[in-house]
Design a protein around this motif. Sequence first.
Motif, PDB file in Angstrom:
ATOM      1  N   ILE A   1       0.850  -1.189   0.000  1.00  0.00           N
ATOM      2  CA  ILE A   1       0.000   0.000   0.000  1.00  0.00           C
ATOM      3  C   ILE A   1       0.889   1.244   0.000  1.00  0.00           C
ATOM      4  O   ILE A   1       1.876   1.315   0.707  1.00  0.00           O
ATOM      5  CB  ILE A   1      -0.921   0.001   1.238  1.00  0.00           C
ATOM      6  N   TYR A   2       0.523   2.226  -0.799  1.00  0.00           N
ATOM      7  CA  TYR A   2       1.232   3.487  -1.031  1.00  0.00           C
ATOM      8  C   TYR A   2       2.741   3.290  -1.201  1.00  0.00           C
ATOM      9  O   TYR A   2       3.561   4.070  -0.758  1.00  0.00           O
ATOM     10  CB  TYR A   2       0.907   4.551   0.043  1.00  0.00           C
ATOM     11  N   GLY A   3       3.113   2.206  -1.931  1.00  0.00           N
ATOM     12  CA  GLY A   3       4.499   2.027  -2.346  1.00  0.00           C
ATOM     13  C   GLY A   3       5.431   1.476  -1.294  1.00  0.00           C
ATOM     14  O   GLY A   3       6.639   1.444  -1.505  1.00  0.00           O
ATOM     15  N   GLU A   4       4.917   1.031  -0.154  1.00  0.00           N
ATOM     16  CA  GLU A   4       5.783   0.456   0.869  1.00  0.00           C
ATOM     17  C   GLU A   4       5.528  -1.039   0.995  1.00  0.00           C
ATOM     18  O   GLU A   4       4.476  -1.537   0.614  1.00  0.00           O
ATOM     19  CB  GLU A   4       5.543   1.135   2.226  1.00  0.00           C
ATOM     20  N   ASP A   5       6.521  -1.738   1.548  1.00  0.00           N
ATOM     21  CA  ASP A   5       6.359  -3.171   1.763  1.00  0.00           C
ATOM     22  C   ASP A   5       5.271  -3.412   2.801  1.00  0.00           C
ATOM     23  O   ASP A   5       5.258  -2.793   3.866  1.00  0.00           O
ATOM     24  CB  ASP A   5       7.675  -3.793   2.248  1.00  0.00           C
ATOM     25  N   ARG A  18     -13.058  16.694  -4.576  1.00  0.00           N
ATOM     26  CA  ARG A  18     -12.993  18.005  -3.927  1.00  0.00           C
ATOM     27  C   ARG A  18     -11.660  18.213  -3.209  1.00  0.00           C
ATOM     28  O   ARG A  18     -11.032  19.265  -3.337  1.00  0.00           O
ATOM     29  CB  ARG A  18     -14.142  18.166  -2.945  1.00  0.00           C
ATOM     30  N   THR A  19     -11.220  17.212  -2.450  1.00  0.00           N
ATOM     31  CA  THR A  19      -9.990  17.360  -1.676  1.00  0.00           C
ATOM     32  C   THR A  19      -8.764  16.821  -2.410  1.00  0.00           C
ATOM     33  O   THR A  19      -7.641  16.980  -1.921  1.00  0.00           O
ATOM     34  CB  THR A  19     -10.115  16.631  -0.331  1.00  0.00           C
ATOM     35  N   LYS A  20      -8.976  16.186  -3.560  1.00  0.00           N
ATOM     36  CA  LYS A  20      -7.879  15.602  -4.356  1.00  0.00           C
ATOM     37  C   LYS A  20      -7.122  14.544  -3.568  1.00  0.00           C
ATOM     38  O   LYS A  20      -5.890  14.474  -3.578  1.00  0.00           O
ATOM     39  CB  LYS A  20      -6.897  16.688  -4.847  1.00  0.00           C
ATOM     40  N   GLU A  21      -7.874  13.693  -2.866  1.00  0.00           N
ATOM     41  CA  GLU A  21      -7.274  12.642  -2.059  1.00  0.00           C
ATOM     42  C   GLU A  21      -7.836  11.280  -2.460  1.00  0.00           C
ATOM     43  O   GLU A  21      -8.949  11.196  -2.979  1.00  0.00           O
ATOM     44  CB  GLU A  21      -7.561  12.868  -0.572  1.00  0.00           C
ATOM     45  N   TYR A  22      -7.056  10.251  -2.201  1.00  0.00           N
ATOM     46  CA  TYR A  22      -7.509   8.877  -2.345  1.00  0.00           C
ATOM     47  C   TYR A  22      -7.719   8.265  -0.962  1.00  0.00           C
ATOM     48  O   TYR A  22      -7.023   8.609  -0.010  1.00  0.00           O
ATOM     49  CB  TYR A  22      -6.471   8.019  -3.074  1.00  0.00           C
ATOM     50  N   ASN A  33      -7.469   2.174   7.123  1.00  0.00           N
ATOM     51  CA  ASN A  33      -7.731   2.924   5.907  1.00  0.00           C
ATOM     52  C   ASN A  33      -6.644   3.981   5.769  1.00  0.00           C
ATOM     53  O   ASN A  33      -6.254   4.617   6.753  1.00  0.00           O
ATOM     54  CB  ASN A  33      -9.102   3.613   5.970  1.00  0.00           C
ATOM     55  N   TYR A  34      -6.161   4.181   4.544  1.00  0.00           N
ATOM     56  CA  TYR A  34      -5.079   5.124   4.295  1.00  0.00           C
ATOM     57  C   TYR A  34      -5.567   6.235   3.374  1.00  0.00           C
ATOM     58  O   TYR A  34      -6.220   5.970   2.366  1.00  0.00           O
ATOM     59  CB  TYR A  34      -3.887   4.412   3.659  1.00  0.00           C
ATOM     60  N   ILE A  35      -5.245   7.488   3.713  1.00  0.00           N
ATOM     61  CA  ILE A  35      -5.573   8.639   2.884  1.00  0.00           C
ATOM     62  C   ILE A  35      -4.286   9.091   2.197  1.00  0.00           C
ATOM     63  O   ILE A  35      -3.285   9.385   2.855  1.00  0.00           O
ATOM     64  CB  ILE A  35      -6.173   9.788   3.707  1.00  0.00           C
ATOM     65  N   LEU A  36      -4.329   9.142   0.859  1.00  0.00           N
ATOM     66  CA  LEU A  36      -3.150   9.473   0.060  1.00  0.00           C
ATOM     67  C   LEU A  36      -3.408  10.721  -0.767  1.00  0.00           C
ATOM     68  O   LEU A  36      -4.563  11.024  -1.109  1.00  0.00           O
ATOM     69  CB  LEU A  36      -2.807   8.322  -0.889  1.00  0.00           C
ATOM     70  N   ASP A  37      -2.342  11.453  -1.109  1.00  0.00           N
ATOM     71  CA  ASP A  37      -2.503  12.581  -2.010  1.00  0.00           C
ATOM     72  C   ASP A  37      -2.490  12.092  -3.457  1.00  0.00           C
ATOM     73  O   ASP A  37      -2.447  10.883  -3.721  1.00  0.00           O
ATOM     74  CB  ASP A  37      -1.438  13.652  -1.747  1.00  0.00           C
ATOM     75  N   GLU A  38      -2.542  13.021  -4.417  1.00  0.00           N
ATOM     76  CA  GLU A  38      -2.634  12.633  -5.824  1.00  0.00           C
ATOM     77  C   GLU A  38      -1.388  11.918  -6.331  1.00  0.00           C
ATOM     78  O   GLU A  38      -1.435  11.228  -7.354  1.00  0.00           O
ATOM     79  CB  GLU A  38      -2.919  13.861  -6.685  1.00  0.00           C
ATOM     80  N   ASP A  39      -0.283  12.075  -5.634  1.00  0.00           N
ATOM     81  CA  ASP A  39       0.949  11.357  -5.988  1.00  0.00           C
ATOM     82  C   ASP A  39       1.130  10.089  -5.166  1.00  0.00           C
ATOM     83  O   ASP A  39       2.204   9.495  -5.159  1.00  0.00           O
ATOM     84  CB  ASP A  39       2.164  12.279  -5.797  1.00  0.00           C
ATOM     85  N   PHE A  40       0.060   9.696  -4.451  1.00  0.00           N
ATOM     86  CA  PHE A  40       0.030   8.484  -3.637  1.00  0.00           C
ATOM     87  C   PHE A  40       0.991   8.538  -2.453  1.00  0.00           C
ATOM     88  O   PHE A  40       1.500   7.517  -1.994  1.00  0.00           O
ATOM     89  CB  PHE A  40       0.293   7.233  -4.493  1.00  0.00           C
ATOM     90  N   ASN A  41       1.237   9.743  -1.947  1.00  0.00           N
ATOM     91  CA  ASN A  41       1.980   9.893  -0.691  1.00  0.00           C
ATOM     92  C   ASN A  41       0.997   9.799   0.466  1.00  0.00           C
ATOM     93  O   ASN A  41      -0.111  10.338   0.406  1.00  0.00           O
ATOM     94  CB  ASN A  41       2.704  11.246  -0.644  1.00  0.00           C
ATOM     95  N   LEU A  42       1.425   9.124   1.531  1.00  0.00           N
ATOM     96  CA  LEU A  42       0.553   8.950   2.682  1.00  0.00           C
ATOM     97  C   LEU A  42       0.345  10.276   3.412  1.00  0.00           C
ATOM     98  O   LEU A  42       1.299  10.941   3.799  1.00  0.00           O
ATOM     99  CB  LEU A  42       1.156   7.919   3.649  1.00  0.00           C
ATOM    100  N   LEU A  43      -0.937  10.656   3.599  1.00  0.00           N
ATOM    101  CA  LEU A  43      -1.281  11.861   4.348  1.00  0.00           C
ATOM    102  C   LEU A  43      -1.663  11.534   5.786  1.00  0.00           C
ATOM    103  O   LEU A  43      -1.245  12.205   6.722  1.00  0.00           O
ATOM    104  CB  LEU A  43      -2.439  12.599   3.660  1.00  0.00           C
ATOM    105  N   ARG A  44      -2.483  10.509   5.950  1.00  0.00           N
ATOM    106  CA  ARG A  44      -2.936  10.114   7.280  1.00  0.00           C
ATOM    107  C   ARG A  44      -3.561   8.724   7.174  1.00  0.00           C
ATOM    108  O   ARG A  44      -3.812   8.234   6.073  1.00  0.00           O
ATOM    109  CB  ARG A  44      -3.954  11.113   7.847  1.00  0.00           C
ATOM    110  N   SER A  45      -3.812   8.119   8.301  1.00  0.00           N
ATOM    111  CA  SER A  45      -4.473   6.815   8.323  1.00  0.00           C
ATOM    112  C   SER A  45      -5.391   6.761   9.535  1.00  0.00           C
ATOM    113  O   SER A  45      -5.225   7.523  10.495  1.00  0.00           O
ATOM    114  CB  SER A  45      -3.457   5.676   8.370  1.00  0.00           C
ATOM    115  N   HIS A  46      -6.356   5.885   9.485  1.00  0.00           N
ATOM    116  CA  HIS A  46      -7.239   5.702  10.637  1.00  0.00           C
ATOM    117  C   HIS A  46      -7.719   4.269  10.676  1.00  0.00           C
ATOM    118  O   HIS A  46      -7.744   3.567   9.661  1.00  0.00           O
ATOM    119  CB  HIS A  46      -8.422   6.671  10.618  1.00  0.00           C
TER     120      HIS A  46
END
Length: 199
Positions: A1-5, A18-22, A33-46
């Motif tokens: 997930i999001y490019g990590e092992d 609206r927020t440009k997030e995945y 659940n993981y929230i990613l930006d448009e470049d699939f960088n991790l923003l937050r998780s819950h």
Amino acid sequence: IYGEDTTSGCYGIEYNTRTKEYIVCSSGTDTMNYILDEDFNLLRSHQREDPNLDKSKSPYYLKQGMCATPDYVMHVYAGGPIGSYVNQIIVTDWDGNYIQTVKDTIKYEIEDAFFNEEGKCYFIYHQDSGGGYLYEAKMAAWTIKYLPNGGKGTMADSQHYYGTSKAISANAFTRAGYTFAGWKISRKSDGKHLYTNDN
């Protein structure tokens, strides 16, 4: 997930226009659940919404998928024995705050859900003997309760559906010496102010 092992798989991915997030929902033991930006960088998780499942009719549920609007995420779960499924759709916001559980009465195994371009939600079902079904999810709804705020009288609750526009009820309360200025609606789960109108 999001490019990590990771040892986890993925149940689904949805995009917020609206927020440009995945949002990416993991399978496996981390149940996050993981929230990613448009470049699939991790923003937050819950933490995933599993604790909100009603397990009174089935002790085991499998997450099948999810669908989303800019405001809500609908997490799709199937449970129960073959031929007598007990499906549940847990609705949260994008930060994982619980809003409500929709209990599906259709006895086929739910596989996934999606929104079409008109904003209508559909559930996809699998029949054990073969074939499948597609139903418009009109049962995905919330209830508005009207409070008098010091006024007198009563008003019936009104039910509203995701993806469908419907006016709220006209005021029927009265209060001597006051003029009704409008409704203010807040969500019971988190107190978030959602709406104000002027009549």
